[in-house]
Enzyme design. Sequence first.
Site, PDB file in Angstrom:
ATOM      1  N   LYS A 138      -4.774 -29.870  53.137  1.00  0.00           N
ATOM      2  CA  LYS A 138      -5.247 -30.266  54.473  1.00  0.00           C
ATOM      3  C   LYS A 138      -4.762 -29.237  55.485  1.00  0.00           C
ATOM      4  O   LYS A 138      -3.574 -29.153  55.777  1.00  0.00           O
ATOM      5  CB  LYS A 138      -4.720 -31.633  54.885  1.00  0.00           C
ATOM      6  CG  LYS A 138      -5.398 -32.155  56.170  1.00  0.00           C
ATOM      7  CD  LYS A 138      -4.547 -33.139  56.937  1.00  0.00           C
ATOM      8  CE  LYS A 138      -3.626 -32.461  57.905  1.00  0.00           C
ATOM      9  NZ  LYS A 138      -4.325 -31.797  59.048  1.00  0.00           N
ATOM     10  N   GLU A 192       9.180 -27.316  55.568  1.00  0.00           N
ATOM     11  CA  GLU A 192       9.602 -26.259  56.480  1.00  0.00           C
ATOM     12  C   GLU A 192       9.288 -26.741  57.884  1.00  0.00           C
ATOM     13  O   GLU A 192       8.130 -26.967  58.222  1.00  0.00           O
ATOM     14  CB  GLU A 192       8.894 -24.939  56.163  1.00  0.00           C
ATOM     15  CG  GLU A 192       9.394 -24.256  54.908  1.00  0.00           C
ATOM     16  CD  GLU A 192      10.858 -23.855  54.974  1.00  0.00           C
ATOM     17  OE1 GLU A 192      11.387 -23.685  56.100  1.00  0.00           O
ATOM     18  OE2 GLU A 192      11.478 -23.729  53.909  1.00  0.00           O
ATOM     19  N   CYS A 247       7.881 -20.594  64.077  1.00  0.00           N
ATOM     20  CA  CYS A 247       9.118 -21.344  63.848  1.00  0.00           C
ATOM     21  C   CYS A 247      10.321 -20.414  63.797  1.00  0.00           C
ATOM     22  O   CYS A 247      11.461 -20.855  63.956  1.00  0.00           O
ATOM     23  CB  CYS A 247       9.022 -22.168  62.572  1.00  0.00           C
ATOM     24  SG  CYS A 247       8.702 -21.196  61.087  1.00  0.00           S
ATOM     25  N   GLU A 268      12.944 -27.423  70.461  1.00  0.00           N
ATOM     26  CA  GLU A 268      11.955 -26.398  70.159  1.00  0.00           C
ATOM     27  C   GLU A 268      10.752 -26.558  71.087  1.00  0.00           C
ATOM     28  O   GLU A 268      10.122 -27.615  71.127  1.00  0.00           O
ATOM     29  CB  GLU A 268      11.506 -26.489  68.701  1.00  0.00           C
ATOM     30  CG  GLU A 268      10.565 -25.364  68.301  1.00  0.00           C
ATOM     31  CD  GLU A 268      10.164 -25.436  66.840  1.00  0.00           C
ATOM     32  OE1 GLU A 268      10.076 -24.371  66.204  1.00  0.00           O
ATOM     33  OE2 GLU A 268       9.950 -26.552  66.342  1.00  0.00           O
TER      34      GLU A 268
END
Length: 478
Positions: free
Chosen positions: A172, A247, A281, A380
């Site tokens: 996906k 991750e 990231c 973040e």
Amino acid sequence: MERFESYVGGRWMAAREHRENVNPSDTSDIVGLFAAGDRDDVDAAVTAARMAQPDWAAASPQTRADLLESVAARILTDVDRLAELLAREEGKTRGEAEAEVRRAAQIFRFFAGEAVRLAGETQDSIRPGVTVTHRREPVGVVGVITPWNFPIAIPSWKTAPALAYGNTVVLKPAELVPASVIELARIIDDAGFPPGVFNVVTGSGGVVGDAIVTHPGVDAVTFTGSEPVGRGIAVAAAGRFAKVQLELGGKNPLVIAADADLDVAVDCAVNGAFFSTGQRCTASSRLIVDDAVYGPFVERLRARMAALRVGHALAPGTEIGPVVDGRQLDTDLRYLDLARTTPGASVHGGDLVERDTKGHYLAPALIEGLDNDAVVNREEIFGPVAGVIRVSGHDEAVAVANDTEFGLVAGICTTSLALADDFQRRSRTGMVMVNLPTAGVDPHVAFGGRRRSSYGPKEQGAHARDFFTEYKIAYVRP
């Protein structure tokens, strides 16, 4: 307008509903209409993958290697078109998009070799005449859920090892960027993979992603994305004893030591914090600067930031493309507004930018005057926003760098081998960069972090086998 369907069992499945894929550089440009899959589509994909998996696992490693190599070659012959498509749907500059497409080819080529390099072990038992063998076997059906910031590279670095080691895949892609993965499915289909070995269901995470994670026919789930979503996936998958690899986020530090070459340091900071619109990231979102060089470093950095060209991803000379969509732009602006209203803080840049086309353009931003406890230095943001933090000496720099719940990557700019070695040893991260941007890794090297940044075996390189295979141990007496 062209409609694009999910790819299941070697054919394109007609969907009841489709959603627009919008170009963030020009919101009047619709890349296409992509299928909004549902649980029935996922069930069909898993059924196809389960039927195909035994024969795929039993295929010669050379067969798998040849097919993976064919994918790599086909990607390379179509770099220009794939790069333009990627830049249109995600907003990366044309150069960054091309580099990502080429990386996808490198990954498939590397794992073509890994398919024939997978080895086991033998050892003697403590019992006379008994031999112990260890062999690696495929996990089975792997659910792959990928993010929007690397539309073809991350799907490739999850799919290629899964296929190399005899697994089948249900993938996906992120709802914002389905086009690149649909093109990858076409390439895999044209290369001649057996039906059901690779399947794609496009749609929302709440529907398609959840169906993959909870499906009893999915043996393993690999996910890259936000930490809150990853936490939910871990709980759901582990609850049914599926293998999980995550991750997640990062709040990555780049330390500028007192002895740093400031030209190198500014290059590393600009690349790590702002290239790819800061939507990585591994981005350098915390710049930790020794007081001895704080003034000259920040002055040079601000000058470089002001000269960066923000614009349409496909326009010549663009260095920073648009933010991926309006929701992410709102998130970036909310954090910048928070910083502007925080006592002692100052924000340089971070203004909305107007161009000839209507897009989500944001100038890179640097936040000064806040310590490591400020919200903008803890959470973040995932945009072209970096906080700069003043420290006194190497020990304080290391302590501030480690003062985060994340642990993906850390960097240091220094001319001292002793400081570089000390930082590598003390850094609580999965990866460390010395005089290099924190963003930017090699396709044949293991990738992953610690703490809330990663969970499960590392990705990429030969270490990918630790997730995509399982050990079988046999005791044999002839």
